[in-house]
Design a protein around this motif. Structure first.
Motif, PDB file in Angstrom:
ATOM      1  N   ASN A 357     -36.692 -22.033 -50.603  1.00 37.83           N
ATOM      2  CA  ASN A 357     -35.476 -21.786 -51.388  1.00 37.83           C
ATOM      3  C   ASN A 357     -35.880 -21.564 -52.831  1.00 37.83           C
ATOM      4  O   ASN A 357     -36.481 -22.443 -53.455  1.00 37.83           O
ATOM      5  CB  ASN A 357     -34.507 -22.967 -51.287  1.00 37.83           C
ATOM      6  CG  ASN A 357     -33.943 -23.123 -49.896  1.00 37.83           C
ATOM      7  OD1 ASN A 357     -34.451 -23.903 -49.100  1.00 37.83           O
ATOM      8  ND2 ASN A 357     -32.904 -22.375 -49.585  1.00 37.83           N
ATOM      9  N   HIS A 358     -35.567 -20.396 -53.341  1.00 34.99           N
ATOM     10  CA  HIS A 358     -35.971 -20.064 -54.696  1.00 34.99           C
ATOM     11  C   HIS A 358     -35.227 -20.944 -55.699  1.00 34.99           C
ATOM     12  O   HIS A 358     -34.031 -21.231 -55.514  1.00 34.99           O
ATOM     13  CB  HIS A 358     -35.681 -18.589 -54.978  1.00 34.99           C
ATOM     14  CG  HIS A 358     -36.471 -18.044 -56.117  1.00 34.99           C
ATOM     15  ND1 HIS A 358     -37.840 -17.887 -56.068  1.00 34.99           N
ATOM     16  CD2 HIS A 358     -36.090 -17.624 -57.341  1.00 34.99           C
ATOM     17  CE1 HIS A 358     -38.260 -17.374 -57.211  1.00 34.99           C
ATOM     18  NE2 HIS A 358     -37.225 -17.216 -58.008  1.00 34.99           N
ATOM     19  N   PRO A 359     -35.912 -21.381 -56.744  1.00 34.63           N
ATOM     20  CA  PRO A 359     -35.271 -22.260 -57.732  1.00 34.63           C
ATOM     21  C   PRO A 359     -33.974 -21.678 -58.287  1.00 34.63           C
ATOM     22  O   PRO A 359     -33.894 -20.492 -58.583  1.00 34.63           O
ATOM     23  CB  PRO A 359     -36.326 -22.386 -58.836  1.00 34.63           C
ATOM     24  CG  PRO A 359     -37.621 -22.125 -58.151  1.00 34.63           C
ATOM     25  CD  PRO A 359     -37.314 -21.111 -57.081  1.00 34.63           C
ATOM     26  N   GLU A 360     -32.965 -22.528 -58.362  1.00 32.15           N
ATOM     27  CA  GLU A 360     -31.694 -22.233 -59.029  1.00 32.15           C
ATOM     28  C   GLU A 360     -30.805 -21.275 -58.251  1.00 32.15           C
ATOM     29  O   GLU A 360     -29.807 -20.798 -58.784  1.00 32.15           O
ATOM     30  CB  GLU A 360     -31.919 -21.711 -60.451  1.00 32.15           C
ATOM     31  CG  GLU A 360     -32.687 -22.700 -61.330  1.00 32.15           C
ATOM     32  CD  GLU A 360     -32.965 -22.171 -62.720  1.00 32.15           C
ATOM     33  OE1 GLU A 360     -32.350 -22.681 -63.668  1.00 32.15           O
ATOM     34  OE2 GLU A 360     -33.786 -21.250 -62.854  1.00 32.15           O
ATOM     35  N   TYR A 361     -31.143 -20.983 -56.997  1.00 29.79           N
ATOM     36  CA  TYR A 361     -30.249 -20.193 -56.158  1.00 29.79           C
ATOM     37  C   TYR A 361     -29.385 -21.135 -55.329  1.00 29.79           C
ATOM     38  O   TYR A 361     -29.900 -21.883 -54.498  1.00 29.79           O
ATOM     39  CB  TYR A 361     -31.041 -19.260 -55.238  1.00 29.79           C
ATOM     40  CG  TYR A 361     -31.281 -17.902 -55.840  1.00 29.79           C
ATOM     41  CD1 TYR A 361     -30.507 -16.804 -55.471  1.00 29.79           C
ATOM     42  CD2 TYR A 361     -32.266 -17.716 -56.806  1.00 29.79           C
ATOM     43  CE1 TYR A 361     -30.712 -15.562 -56.033  1.00 29.79           C
ATOM     44  CE2 TYR A 361     -32.485 -16.475 -57.375  1.00 29.79           C
ATOM     45  CZ  TYR A 361     -31.703 -15.407 -56.984  1.00 29.79           C
ATOM     46  OH  TYR A 361     -31.908 -14.165 -57.550  1.00 29.79           O
ATOM     47  N   PRO A 362     -28.065 -21.130 -55.528  1.00 34.92           N
ATOM     48  CA  PRO A 362     -27.176 -22.063 -54.828  1.00 34.92           C
ATOM     49  C   PRO A 362     -26.858 -21.577 -53.420  1.00 34.92           C
ATOM     50  O   PRO A 362     -25.789 -21.051 -53.151  1.00 34.92           O
ATOM     51  CB  PRO A 362     -25.931 -22.064 -55.721  1.00 34.92           C
ATOM     52  CG  PRO A 362     -25.914 -20.690 -56.323  1.00 34.92           C
ATOM     53  CD  PRO A 362     -27.349 -20.277 -56.483  1.00 34.92           C
ATOM     54  N   THR A 363     -27.803 -21.731 -52.493  1.00 32.31           N
ATOM     55  CA  THR A 363     -27.574 -21.297 -51.121  1.00 32.31           C
ATOM     56  C   THR A 363     -27.859 -22.448 -50.167  1.00 32.31           C
ATOM     57  O   THR A 363     -28.566 -23.400 -50.505  1.00 32.31           O
ATOM     58  CB  THR A 363     -28.494 -20.124 -50.748  1.00 32.31           C
ATOM     59  OG1 THR A 363     -29.857 -20.563 -50.789  1.00 32.31           O
ATOM     60  CG2 THR A 363     -28.309 -18.956 -51.709  1.00 32.31           C
ATOM     61  N   ASP A 364     -27.338 -22.325 -48.962  1.00 32.19           N
ATOM     62  CA  ASP A 364     -27.558 -23.339 -47.936  1.00 32.19           C
ATOM     63  C   ASP A 364     -28.509 -22.841 -46.858  1.00 32.19           C
ATOM     64  O   ASP A 364     -28.554 -23.367 -45.752  1.00 32.19           O
ATOM     65  CB  ASP A 364     -26.230 -23.768 -47.305  1.00 32.19           C
ATOM     66  CG  ASP A 364     -25.473 -22.591 -46.691  1.00 32.19           C
ATOM     67  OD1 ASP A 364     -25.983 -21.445 -46.760  1.00 32.19           O
ATOM     68  OD2 ASP A 364     -24.383 -22.823 -46.142  1.00 32.19           O
ATOM     69  N   HIS A 365     -29.274 -21.779 -47.169  1.00 33.67           N
ATOM     70  CA  HIS A 365     -30.204 -21.231 -46.195  1.00 33.67           C
ATOM     71  C   HIS A 365     -31.488 -20.816 -46.908  1.00 33.67           C
ATOM     72  O   HIS A 365     -31.511 -20.618 -48.115  1.00 33.67           O
ATOM     73  CB  HIS A 365     -29.592 -20.032 -45.469  1.00 33.67           C
ATOM     74  CG  HIS A 365     -29.084 -18.958 -46.393  1.00 33.67           C
ATOM     75  ND1 HIS A 365     -27.826 -18.989 -46.948  1.00 33.67           N
ATOM     76  CD2 HIS A 365     -29.666 -17.826 -46.871  1.00 33.67           C
ATOM     77  CE1 HIS A 365     -27.646 -17.924 -47.718  1.00 33.67           C
ATOM     78  NE2 HIS A 365     -28.752 -17.210 -47.686  1.00 33.67           N
ATOM     79  N   SER A 366     -32.570 -20.698 -46.145  1.00 34.11           N
ATOM     80  CA  SER A 366     -33.843 -20.264 -46.718  1.00 34.11           C
ATOM     81  C   SER A 366     -33.672 -18.897 -47.358  1.00 34.11           C
ATOM     82  O   SER A 366     -33.028 -18.013 -46.785  1.00 34.11           O
ATOM     83  CB  SER A 366     -34.923 -20.206 -45.634  1.00 34.11           C
ATOM     84  OG  SER A 366     -35.213 -21.499 -45.150  1.00 34.11           O
TER      85      SER A 366
END
Length: 481
Positions: A357-366
């Motif tokens: 998960n890339h830093p600071e990306y608000p996601t719930d998946h890889s």
């Protein structure tokens, strides 16, 4: 009569790809057919409105179009932020009926596309408004397309060979795109990209019929959010030359970077292949051409100048404004010329990732952000492609700050690769695809995920086979060590 490039198997054509001007007289080309080579290119782009607070005019645009049922698409994060608030206030001030679909997936998939399509088919909008990054705009394009083709199978319009790549022969509903990242340039193009889950790769739909009628490019819309998102989108702009979110992190700005690099180094349009039997069949991505070159070079220079400034100061509003404009420039360039290996290889990098998960990306998946995934192989890609058009590769290296006054053409690839590597290092990009969890044992799967991406890989100036792609991926496991 010029010959096609497809049948020649002599070494100069690298297994069927032209890398020489001798094809019409090539004696080895005994299987060539008397079919005219491409002789034309087309220039298509959305109308663009640029300016601070231009988003506030979208309600008037909807009213001017006499829209009665507007579908506004966004993602769950943008739904809470200023660009969406401004757009909705404008629609309400102009008494325009609308409904909101706020479930766009960052880096969309065929599954998330189908969710938006089902929503649109039920609502039957007469106008679409996309407020967000490339993910949102691309989702709106897909919803628009498949609502107008209610009986179509999902793969009918997906790029071959994954889908059928059928032409679009209907006029779609109008789409207004309001980008919130300085990245994909999707507000100018007819491309719609998604993760195809069953194959674990990215693919897409590319047709001029998908392009928005208007792109509202408002610099105020990117003045919030984390740095990493801005850098990723910016890198995509940069590499398009040679997704969703308001975030203006470094990751976001990488997108225009890639678009510019790749479109400028794509195979020339006259060497792309045979001319279509009907102009309707001419692809959206046509190869480098004189008009796209102008937009791509300008975008590249703007990104190289502005992106490091944003890395230094995330609140450098002048640099942010330059970046969102560069994304539009790059979109016009690559939207007609196309991209090649960096993008083709980025699709399995994004599609196969499992635990990153890339830093600071608000996601719930890889998630490997698109701009990062296209940038990560660039040093190795351009080292490889420099054998063709080394002058262009040196020109790009000079834009990155290299002294090429005494450079040899044979050194173009090494010079450009070093400059790109240093540029990415200064932006603190991850150290190669190994940072995403990939190892040498994954290279075969990454290559197999790249091979079907004909829409982009066949625009590379030098044909890349299995061994070539394997070497590029291997050299991209680490960037700096």
């Amino acid at each position: 009569m010029k010959l096609t490039q497809g049948a020649c198997t002599c070494p100069a054509h690298m297994g069927g790809r032209i890398i020489s001007k001798h094809l019409p007289t090539c004696k080895s080309n005994k299987m060539a057919t008397q079919v005219p080579m491409e002789y034309a290119f087309e220039m298509a782009s959305s109308n663009i409105r640029y300016g601070e607070n231009a988003t506030s005019e979208v309600g008037m645009d909807a009213a001017n179009l006499k829209a009665k049922r507007v579908m506004v698409l966004t993602d769950p994060n943008i739904a809470k932020l200023r660009p969406m608030k401004t757009a909705i206030e404008s629609l309400e001030a102009n008494k325009v009926n609308y409904t909101v679909f706020d479930k766009v997936r960052v880096e969309p998939s065929d599954i998330s596309f189908k969710e938006a399509i089902a929503f649109a088919r039920k609502y039957q909008p007469d106008l679409y408004i996309a407020v967000g990054g490339g993910s949102t705009i691309d989702t709106a394009k897909a919803a628009n397309l498949y609502t107008e083709y209610p009986d179509a199978d999902f793969l009918d319009f997906v790029n071959a060979p994954i889908g059928k790549g059928l032409p679009i022969d209907k006029t779609l509903r109008p789409l207004i795109a309001i980008p919130t990242t300085a990245g994909t340039g999707s507000e100018t193009t007819g491309a719609s990209i998604f993760d195809f889950k069953s194959m674990n790769v990215k693919t897409g739909i590319a047709n001029r019929a998908l392009k928005p009628v208007l792109g509202i490019v408002d610099p105020l819309n990117i003045r919030s959010g984390p740095l990493s998102v801005q850098i990723s989108a910016g890198l995509d702009v940069l590499f398009l030359f040679v997704r969703s979110g308001i975030y203006t992190h470094a990751s976001t700005y990488l997108h225009p970077y890639s678009h510019s690099l790749e479109s400028y180094t794509a195979i020339p349009y006259k060497l792309r292949g045979p001319a279509p039997e009907n102009p309707l069949l001419r692809p959206a991505y046509q190869g480098s051409n004189p008009i796209s070159d102008v937009w791509s070079i300008k975008a590249l220079k703007m990104v190289v100048d502005s992106l490091p400034k944003i890395k230094k100061d995330v609140n450098d509003y002048k640099a942010q404004s330059e970046m969102i404009l560069a994304a539009t420039y790059a979109g016009i360039g690559f939207g007609n010329a196309g991209v090649h290996l960096c993008h083709g290889m980025s699709y399995p990098i994004s599609g196969l990732v499992k635990n990153y998960n890339h830093p600071e990306y608000p996601t719930d998946h890889s998630l490997v952000p698109h701009g990062v995934s296209v940038a990560i192989t660039a040093p190795s890609v351009f080292s490889f492609t420099s054998a063709m058009y080394p002058e262009r590769h040196l020109q790009i290296a000079q834009i990155f700050g290299a002294d090429i006054s005494n450079a040899k053409l044979a050194d173009a690839g090494a010079i450009l690769a070093d400059r790109i590597r240093q540029f990415l290092y200064n932006l603190e990009l991850p150290d190669g695809i190994s940072a995403f969890g990939y190892t040498y044992s994954d290279i075969e799967k990454l290559v197999q995920g790249t091979l079907p991406q004909h829409r982009v890989t066949k625009l590379a100036p030098l044909a890349a086979g299995t061994e070539d792609l394997s070497k590029i991926f291997e050299n991209s496991l680490k960037l700096y060590n």
